[in-house]
Design an enzyme around this catalytic site. Structure first.
Site, PDB file in Angstrom:
ATOM      1  N   HIS A  29      32.750  40.574  75.492  1.00 50.06           N
ATOM      2  CA  HIS A  29      33.512  39.353  75.752  1.00 50.06           C
ATOM      3  C   HIS A  29      34.972  39.625  75.407  1.00 50.06           C
ATOM      4  O   HIS A  29      35.278  40.087  74.298  1.00 50.06           O
ATOM      5  CB  HIS A  29      32.953  38.217  74.884  1.00 50.06           C
ATOM      6  CG  HIS A  29      33.536  36.874  75.155  1.00 50.06           C
ATOM      7  ND1 HIS A  29      33.047  36.026  76.124  1.00 50.06           N
ATOM      8  CD2 HIS A  29      34.551  36.218  74.552  1.00 50.06           C
ATOM      9  CE1 HIS A  29      33.741  34.900  76.109  1.00 50.06           C
ATOM     10  NE2 HIS A  29      34.671  34.997  75.158  1.00 50.06           N
ATOM     11  N   MET A  33      44.585  35.734  75.697  1.00 52.59           N
ATOM     12  CA  MET A  33      45.379  34.594  75.204  1.00 52.59           C
ATOM     13  C   MET A  33      46.846  34.795  75.547  1.00 52.59           C
ATOM     14  O   MET A  33      47.369  35.903  75.407  1.00 52.59           O
ATOM     15  CB  MET A  33      45.229  34.461  73.688  1.00 52.59           C
ATOM     16  CG  MET A  33      43.809  34.339  73.210  1.00 52.59           C
ATOM     17  SD  MET A  33      43.767  34.309  71.397  1.00 52.59           S
ATOM     18  CE  MET A  33      42.011  34.162  71.106  1.00 52.59           C
ATOM     19  N   ASP A 166      30.268  29.738  72.064  1.00 51.37           N
ATOM     20  CA  ASP A 166      31.266  30.708  71.613  1.00 51.37           C
ATOM     21  C   ASP A 166      32.034  30.137  70.431  1.00 51.37           C
ATOM     22  O   ASP A 166      32.517  29.005  70.472  1.00 51.37           O
ATOM     23  CB  ASP A 166      32.230  30.997  72.783  1.00 51.37           C
ATOM     24  CG  ASP A 166      33.291  32.030  72.436  1.00 51.37           C
ATOM     25  OD1 ASP A 166      33.228  32.625  71.352  1.00 51.37           O
ATOM     26  OD2 ASP A 166      34.195  32.230  73.274  1.00 51.37           O
TER      27      ASP A 166
END
Length: 213
Positions: A29, A33, A166
């Site tokens: 994963h 950002m 998550d």
């Protein structure tokens, strides 16, 4: 039940070694950002490409960015399996999901802890995954917010879509996530912060399997 490991909490100076340490996971994963949608800046497509070169595991890219449509194509072109955008950054979820599908990747939409499922319910038929955030996105190591489990149950009862959880996910809460209806668990610090990543992943699998049965 699949387990994905977020490499956000890895030591980036030895990122390749961190990827090797989580070979027991089903997926990698990658939290992208931009410093706008969330305060932090993490990494972009060059790092995703480097991870892709390092492993054969499927890659899930999680775009914590403003204007996700402006960025999605470059990750789809690299061959990642899933690109997840945030409902809070997408006025038209269906349009984004369609665009991702046309690019050849599975489309996911993430919901922050305070964002209700009703925001995207009208477009869920166009999605491959709904990712329920159990922390406020932007930084690793936050505590798991148990209140989001009710949202997972709501989604599981309402539609047939893959549900991921998550944020703050680890051995202590994976069984509850599985019981609520999660299909995918994304864990970062709990795995990479351990001496034996494979052992933690095995523990998480056992606990989810026991609860599902």
């Amino acid at each position: 039940m699949e387990i994905a490991v977020s490499v956000l909490s890895a030591d980036f100076s030895v990122l390749g070694e961190a990827v090797d340490r989580v070979a027991a996971a089903d997926r990698i994963h990658l939290d992208v950002m931009d410093g706008h949608f969330v305060p932090a800046i993490s990494f972009g497509s060059p790092v995703v490409e480097a991870v892709d070169d390092r492993t054969d595991q499927p890659l899930d890219v999680h775009l914590m960015v403003d204007r996700p449509l402006a960025h999605a194509d470059r990750f789809a072109e690299r061959g990642v399996e899933t690109v997840t955008v945030h409902a809070e950054a997408c006025p038209d979820v269906r349009r984004v999901a369609t665009r991702l599908g046309e690019a050849g990747v599975d489309a996911g939409v993430a919901l922050n802890p305070e964002t209700p499922f009703s925001v995207i319910e009208h477009a869920v038929d166009a999605l491959d995954r709904v990712l329920v955030m159990a922390v406020t996105p932007g930084a690793g190591g936050q505590p798991f917010q148990r209140a989001v489990l009710e949202k997972v149950r709501r989604i599981d009862e309402a539609c047939d879509v893959e549900i991921g959880v998550d944020g703050g996910v680890g051995p202590a809460n994976v069984a509850d996530c599985a019981e609520a209806g999660a299909d995918l668990l994304v864990s970062g610090t709990a795995v990479l912060g351990s001496e034996d990543c494979a052992s933690v992943i095995r523990t998480m699998r056992r606990r989810t399997e026991r609860r599902i049965q």
